[in-house]
Design a protein around this motif. Structure first.
Motif, PDB file in Angstrom:
ATOM      1  N   GLY A 169       0.707  -1.282  -0.070  1.00  0.00           N
ATOM      2  CA  GLY A 169      -0.093   0.117   0.100  1.00  0.00           C
ATOM      3  C   GLY A 169       0.939   1.359   0.029  1.00  0.00           C
ATOM      4  O   GLY A 169       0.330   2.161  -0.240  1.00  0.00           O
ATOM      5  N   ASP A 173      -1.794   2.242  -5.159  1.00  0.00           N
ATOM      6  CA  ASP A 173      -3.130   2.617  -4.704  1.00  0.00           C
ATOM      7  C   ASP A 173      -4.341   1.651  -4.970  1.00  0.00           C
ATOM      8  O   ASP A 173      -4.188   0.760  -5.856  1.00  0.00           O
ATOM      9  CB  ASP A 173      -3.399   4.007  -5.414  1.00  0.00           C
ATOM     10  N   ASP A 174      -5.409   1.664  -4.315  1.00  0.00           N
ATOM     11  CA  ASP A 174      -6.622   0.928  -4.668  1.00  0.00           C
ATOM     12  C   ASP A 174      -6.649  -0.530  -4.348  1.00  0.00           C
ATOM     13  O   ASP A 174      -6.846  -1.248  -5.175  1.00  0.00           O
ATOM     14  CB  ASP A 174      -7.360   1.479  -5.868  1.00  0.00           C
ATOM     15  N   LEU A 175      -5.514  -0.916  -3.552  1.00  0.00           N
ATOM     16  CA  LEU A 175      -5.441  -2.547  -3.493  1.00  0.00           C
ATOM     17  C   LEU A 175      -6.461  -2.988  -2.522  1.00  0.00           C
ATOM     18  O   LEU A 175      -6.701  -4.151  -2.771  1.00  0.00           O
ATOM     19  CB  LEU A 175      -4.017  -2.755  -2.846  1.00  0.00           C
ATOM     20  N   GLY A 176      -7.100  -2.398  -1.764  1.00  0.00           N
ATOM     21  CA  GLY A 176      -8.202  -2.699  -1.026  1.00  0.00           C
ATOM     22  C   GLY A 176      -7.623  -3.956  -0.169  1.00  0.00           C
ATOM     23  O   GLY A 176      -6.840  -3.806   0.528  1.00  0.00           O
ATOM     24  N   ASP A 177      -8.574  -4.923  -0.020  1.00  0.00           N
ATOM     25  CA  ASP A 177      -8.152  -6.057   0.787  1.00  0.00           C
ATOM     26  C   ASP A 177      -7.225  -6.963   0.132  1.00  0.00           C
ATOM     27  O   ASP A 177      -6.771  -8.143   0.749  1.00  0.00           O
ATOM     28  CB  ASP A 177      -9.569  -6.989   0.950  1.00  0.00           C
ATOM     29  N   LYS A 178      -6.451  -6.579  -0.793  1.00  0.00           N
ATOM     30  CA  LYS A 178      -5.217  -7.362  -1.404  1.00  0.00           C
ATOM     31  C   LYS A 178      -4.003  -6.683  -0.968  1.00  0.00           C
ATOM     32  O   LYS A 178      -2.775  -7.219  -1.294  1.00  0.00           O
ATOM     33  CB  LYS A 178      -5.291  -7.211  -3.126  1.00  0.00           C
ATOM     34  N   THR A 179      -4.026  -5.669   0.120  1.00  0.00           N
ATOM     35  CA  THR A 179      -2.794  -5.014   0.453  1.00  0.00           C
ATOM     36  C   THR A 179      -2.266  -6.141   1.427  1.00  0.00           C
ATOM     37  O   THR A 179      -2.692  -6.458   2.359  1.00  0.00           O
ATOM     38  CB  THR A 179      -3.395  -3.753   1.290  1.00  0.00           C
TER      39      THR A 179
END
Length: 192
Positions: A169, A173-179
């Motif tokens: 992260g 940006d915008d990885l959400g729950d994939k971070t």
């Protein structure tokens, strides 16, 4: 007369210097890599994974019974995942070994070199070391529990400093729950 006094003084300095250097007992304590263990834990938004990595070799430098230095080489191709089984285990191990993470074909080893150690109390040293992963070297600090035939520590590594940025992260940006969090933990139990 002056020459004799000078010769005697010079001889005394040489003898005292020799005695001073031989009085210090410098010892190299080789690590028993088969009985030692390095385990890791990496976290992501939705959970964590655990595993191990093997040591290729390692040693401590001890002078007059006090820790002074050391060097440890890890076999990055030995990365194992211990919290998964079967296809998921093999998939994650392959991904960790890939260029997305540790790139073990290009960078098969990681190295930690102790640059200084200061005794904090009986059995504990404050250690400063240089850690090299993927040819990037950065200082790390940690406390080392020291016993007669073993040593152990826990340390936190910021993978992003070593160009291991997949799912970070801090860089994407915008990885959400994939971070995947940048810090991972190492638990080290060494036998010598």
């Amino acid at each position: 007369m002056k020459k004799n006094v000078l010769k005697i003084a010079l001889a005394s300095v040489i003898v005292l210097t020799t005695v001073a250097f031989t009085a210090n007992s410098l010892e190299k304590k080789e690590i028993n890599v088969k009985d030692s263990e390095v385990s890791w834990r990496g976290e992501k938004v939705t959970g964590f994974h655990t595993g191990t990595v093997e040591l290729n070799k390692g040693h401590f430098i001890v002078e007059d019974g006090q820790l002074k230095g050391g060097e440890f080489v890890m076999d990055m191709s030995s990365i194992k995942v211990t919290d998964l089984e079967g296809e998921n285990k093999a998939k994650l191990e392959g991904h960790l070994k890939s260029d997305d993470f540790f790139g073990v074909q290009t960078y098969p080893q990681a190295k930690l070199v102790i640059t200084s150690a200061a005794k904090k109390n009986d059995g504990t040293y404050g250690v400063v070391a240089d850690l090299t992963i993927k040819e990037d070297t950065h200082p790390v600090t940690f406390d080392l529990e020291w016993n007669e035939n073993s040593a152990s520590t826990a340390l936190t590594i910021d993978r992003s400093k070593f160009n291991v940025r997949y799912g970070s992260g801090s860089f994407f940006d915008d990885l959400g729950d994939k971070t995947i969090y940048d810090n991972f933990e190492l638990e080290v139990d060494l036998k010598f």
